[in-house]
Motif scaffolding. Structure first.
Motif, mmCIF file in Angstrom:
data_model
loop_
_atom_site.group_PDB
_atom_site.id
_atom_site.type_symbol
_atom_site.label_atom_id
_atom_site.label_comp_id
_atom_site.label_asym_id
_atom_site.label_seq_id
_atom_site.Cartn_x
_atom_site.Cartn_y
_atom_site.Cartn_z
ATOM 1 N N ASP A 5 15.782 -38.744 18.391
ATOM 2 C CA ASP A 5 15.109 -40.016 18.108
ATOM 3 C C ASP A 5 13.648 -39.984 18.539
ATOM 4 O OD1 ASP A 5 17.471 -40.997 17.107
ATOM 5 O OD2 ASP A 5 18.105 -41.871 19.024
ATOM 6 N N ASP A 6 13.346 -39.216 19.572
ATOM 7 C CA ASP A 6 11.972 -39.123 20.062
ATOM 8 C C ASP A 6 11.059 -38.440 19.045
ATOM 9 O OD1 ASP A 6 12.766 -40.321 22.439
ATOM 10 O OD2 ASP A 6 13.177 -38.382 23.395
ATOM 11 N N TYR A 7 11.625 -37.620 18.166
ATOM 12 C CA TYR A 7 10.833 -36.840 17.218
ATOM 13 C C TYR A 7 10.816 -37.438 15.816
ATOM 14 C CZ TYR A 7 10.737 -33.132 20.690
ATOM 15 O OH TYR A 7 10.525 -32.402 21.814
ATOM 16 N N GLN A 8 11.492 -38.552 15.584
ATOM 17 C CA GLN A 8 11.568 -39.107 14.240
ATOM 18 C C GLN A 8 10.205 -39.519 13.700
ATOM 19 O OE1 GLN A 8 14.561 -42.160 14.327
ATOM 20 N NE2 GLN A 8 16.188 -40.684 13.942
ATOM 21 N N ASP A 9 9.281 -39.849 14.570
ATOM 22 C CA ASP A 9 7.944 -40.236 14.117
ATOM 23 C C ASP A 9 7.111 -39.028 13.699
ATOM 24 O OD1 ASP A 9 8.592 -42.852 14.648
ATOM 25 O OD2 ASP A 9 7.772 -42.791 16.684
ATOM 26 N N ASP A 10 7.465 -37.845 14.171
ATOM 27 C CA ASP A 10 6.735 -36.619 13.863
ATOM 28 C C ASP A 10 7.123 -36.152 12.460
ATOM 29 O OD1 ASP A 10 5.281 -34.326 13.910
ATOM 30 O OD2 ASP A 10 6.479 -33.316 15.449
ATOM 31 N N GLU A 11 6.142 -36.065 11.550
ATOM 32 C CA GLU A 11 6.420 -35.691 10.157
ATOM 33 C C GLU A 11 6.883 -34.246 10.026
ATOM 34 O OE1 GLU A 11 3.010 -36.566 7.794
ATOM 35 O OE2 GLU A 11 2.936 -38.640 8.474
ATOM 36 N N ASP A 12 6.449 -33.353 10.907
ATOM 37 C CA ASP A 12 6.792 -31.938 10.823
ATOM 38 C C ASP A 12 8.135 -31.612 11.447
ATOM 39 O OD1 ASP A 12 4.405 -31.455 9.554
ATOM 40 O OD2 ASP A 12 3.338 -31.038 11.423
ATOM 41 N N TYR A 13 8.732 -32.552 12.149
ATOM 42 C CA TYR A 13 9.976 -32.295 12.854
ATOM 43 C C TYR A 13 11.129 -32.133 11.871
ATOM 44 C CZ TYR A 13 14.172 -32.957 15.591
ATOM 45 O OH TYR A 13 15.405 -32.791 16.137
ATOM 46 N N LYS A 14 11.944 -31.108 12.093
ATOM 47 C CA LYS A 14 13.151 -30.895 11.306
ATOM 48 C C LYS A 14 14.290 -30.654 12.276
ATOM 49 C CE LYS A 14 10.862 -28.912 7.336
ATOM 50 N NZ LYS A 14 10.709 -27.764 6.482
ATOM 51 N N SER A 15 15.408 -31.282 11.986
ATOM 52 C CA SER A 15 16.566 -31.108 12.860
ATOM 53 C C SER A 15 17.114 -29.693 12.682
ATOM 54 C CB SER A 15 17.649 -32.131 12.522
ATOM 55 O OG SER A 15 18.207 -31.844 11.253
ATOM 56 N N LYS A 16 17.939 -29.287 13.603
ATOM 57 C CA LYS A 16 18.544 -27.955 13.550
ATOM 58 C C LYS A 16 19.397 -27.810 12.287
ATOM 59 C CE LYS A 16 21.166 -24.840 16.505
ATOM 60 N NZ LYS A 16 21.876 -24.712 17.782
ATOM 61 N N SER A 17 20.101 -28.869 11.926
ATOM 62 C CA SER A 17 20.930 -28.843 10.716
ATOM 63 C C SER A 17 20.078 -28.681 9.460
ATOM 64 C CB SER A 17 21.750 -30.128 10.605
ATOM 65 O OG SER A 17 22.602 -30.264 11.701
ATOM 66 N N GLU A 18 18.940 -29.367 9.440
ATOM 67 C CA GLU A 18 18.051 -29.269 8.287
ATOM 68 C C GLU A 18 17.480 -27.857 8.156
ATOM 69 O OE1 GLU A 18 14.283 -31.731 6.380
ATOM 70 O OE2 GLU A 18 15.143 -32.349 8.291
ATOM 71 N N LEU A 19 17.115 -27.268 9.283
ATOM 72 C CA LEU A 19 16.617 -25.889 9.269
ATOM 73 C C LEU A 19 17.690 -24.929 8.765
ATOM 74 C CD1 LEU A 19 14.647 -25.804 12.636
ATOM 75 C CD2 LEU A 19 13.700 -25.778 10.331
ATOM 76 N N LYS A 20 18.945 -25.144 9.189
ATOM 77 C CA LYS A 20 20.042 -24.289 8.723
ATOM 78 C C LYS A 20 20.249 -24.436 7.213
ATOM 79 C CE LYS A 20 23.208 -23.421 12.497
ATOM 80 N NZ LYS A 20 24.563 -23.665 13.003
ATOM 81 N N ARG A 21 20.188 -25.672 6.721
ATOM 82 C CA ARG A 21 20.350 -25.885 5.281
ATOM 83 C C ARG A 21 19.255 -25.159 4.502
ATOM 84 N NH1 ARG A 21 22.042 -31.018 6.953
ATOM 85 N NH2 ARG A 21 19.934 -31.859 6.847
ATOM 86 N N GLU A 22 18.029 -25.225 5.007
ATOM 87 C CA GLU A 22 16.922 -24.533 4.340
ATOM 88 C C GLU A 22 17.143 -23.029 4.347
ATOM 89 O OE1 GLU A 22 13.251 -25.762 6.102
ATOM 90 O OE2 GLU A 22 13.410 -27.799 5.311
ATOM 91 N N MET A 23 17.618 -22.496 5.466
ATOM 92 C CA MET A 23 17.869 -21.046 5.548
ATOM 93 C C MET A 23 18.981 -20.626 4.588
ATOM 94 S SD MET A 23 15.821 -19.270 7.193
ATOM 95 C CE MET A 23 16.762 -17.780 7.075
ATOM 96 N N HIS A 24 20.033 -21.424 4.496
ATOM 97 C CA HIS A 24 21.116 -21.111 3.559
ATOM 98 C C HIS A 24 20.607 -21.174 2.115
ATOM 99 C CE1 HIS A 24 24.448 -20.603 6.301
ATOM 100 N NE2 HIS A 24 24.070 -21.687 6.961
ATOM 101 N N ALA A 25 19.741 -22.127 1.826
ATOM 102 C CA ALA A 25 19.165 -22.235 0.478
ATOM 103 C C ALA A 25 18.328 -21.004 0.164
ATOM 104 C CB ALA A 25 18.323 -23.500 0.363
ATOM 105 N N LEU A 26 17.535 -20.537 1.136
ATOM 106 C CA LEU A 26 16.728 -19.324 0.921
ATOM 107 C C LEU A 26 17.624 -18.104 0.746
ATOM 108 C CD1 LEU A 26 13.747 -19.835 3.382
ATOM 109 C CD2 LEU A 26 13.704 -19.921 0.894
ATOM 110 N N GLN A 27 18.734 -18.042 1.471
ATOM 111 C CA GLN A 27 19.669 -16.928 1.305
ATOM 112 C C GLN A 27 20.299 -16.954 -0.084
ATOM 113 O OE1 GLN A 27 22.522 -16.609 4.521
ATOM 114 N NE2 GLN A 27 20.914 -17.003 6.026
ATOM 115 N N ASP A 28 20.606 -18.158 -0.590
ATOM 116 C CA ASP A 28 21.149 -18.275 -1.945
ATOM 117 C C ASP A 28 20.135 -17.800 -2.982
ATOM 118 O OD1 ASP A 28 23.520 -19.261 -0.960
ATOM 119 O OD2 ASP A 28 23.019 -21.368 -1.331
ATOM 120 N N ILE A 29 18.871 -18.157 -2.778
ATOM 121 C CA ILE A 29 17.819 -17.691 -3.685
ATOM 122 C C ILE A 29 17.706 -16.175 -3.589
ATOM 123 C CG2 ILE A 29 15.332 -17.742 -4.139
ATOM 124 C CD1 ILE A 29 15.457 -20.693 -3.078
ATOM 125 N N GLY A 30 17.800 -15.646 -2.360
ATOM 126 C CA GLY A 30 17.773 -14.196 -2.164
ATOM 127 C C GLY A 30 18.923 -13.521 -2.880
#
Length: 176
Positions: A5-30
């Motif tokens: 909740d402390d980081y919700q105001d930060d536009e660059d902040y991504k949760s750990k789950s969001e980072l994992k989803r992005e990595m899985h998406a990049l692996q699928d593209i790979g």
């Protein structure tokens, strides 16, 4: 204690789950990159490091080693400059994707115009795709137009479409 909740105001902040989803998406593209033929990979605007990783993957046979290598490819893809263009180019090879369908329809429209309008449409197409072989294109268009006038189907329209599709793919693939 700091919470998400402390980081919700930060536009660059991504949760750990969001980072994992992005990595899985990049692996699928790979994974989709690995399914392409060398002729399809060559024009893509990818780094030498990613190109080497794709080549390396061809000799890996063990399941777990292949999985780890896909993770590595995902990591390398995070540093690619033109990732959106690469994704768009990969989608152009996937039958049924929006990009594939768009290019298919574009080539069909050019073919229909060349059969109906003749050399004026050929000239316009050469403005769109200057690398096209003008003599070959005019010959294909003339033969397809002749077939249409005689209500014959000898395959000239199909040959014209295939050539136009090659030109459209070449024109719209980044780095080609």
């Amino acid at each position: 204690m700091i919470t998400d909740d402390d980081y919700q105001d930060d536009e660059d902040y991504k949760s750990k789950s969001e980072l994992k989803r992005e990595m899985h998406a990049l692996q699928d593209i790979g994974k989709r990159l690995l399914e392409l033929t060398p002729d399809q990979v060559d024009p893509l605007p990818i780094s030498d490091r990613l190109r080497a990783a794709i080549e390396e993957s061809k000799r890996i046979r063990q399941h777990e080693a292949r999985r780890r290598h896909l993770q590595y490819i995902g990591k390398v893809m995070r540093q690619e400059d033109q990732l959106e263009e690469v994704i768009r180019a990969i989608e152009a090879f996937d039958t049924g994707s929006a990009e594939h369908t768009r290019r298919h329809h574009l080539a069909e429209r050019w073919r229909d115009r060349m059969v109906e309008e003749g050399d004026s449409a050929v000239g316009e197409f050469l403005g769109y795709c200057p690398e096209a072989d003008i003599q070959h294109l005019r010959n294909l268009a003339r033969n397809a137009r002749r077939d249409a006038q005689k209500d014959k189907n000898t395959g000239h329209a199909r040959k014209l479409f295939r050539y136009l599709r090659e030109c459209v793919d070449q024109q719209e693939t980044p780095g080609a």
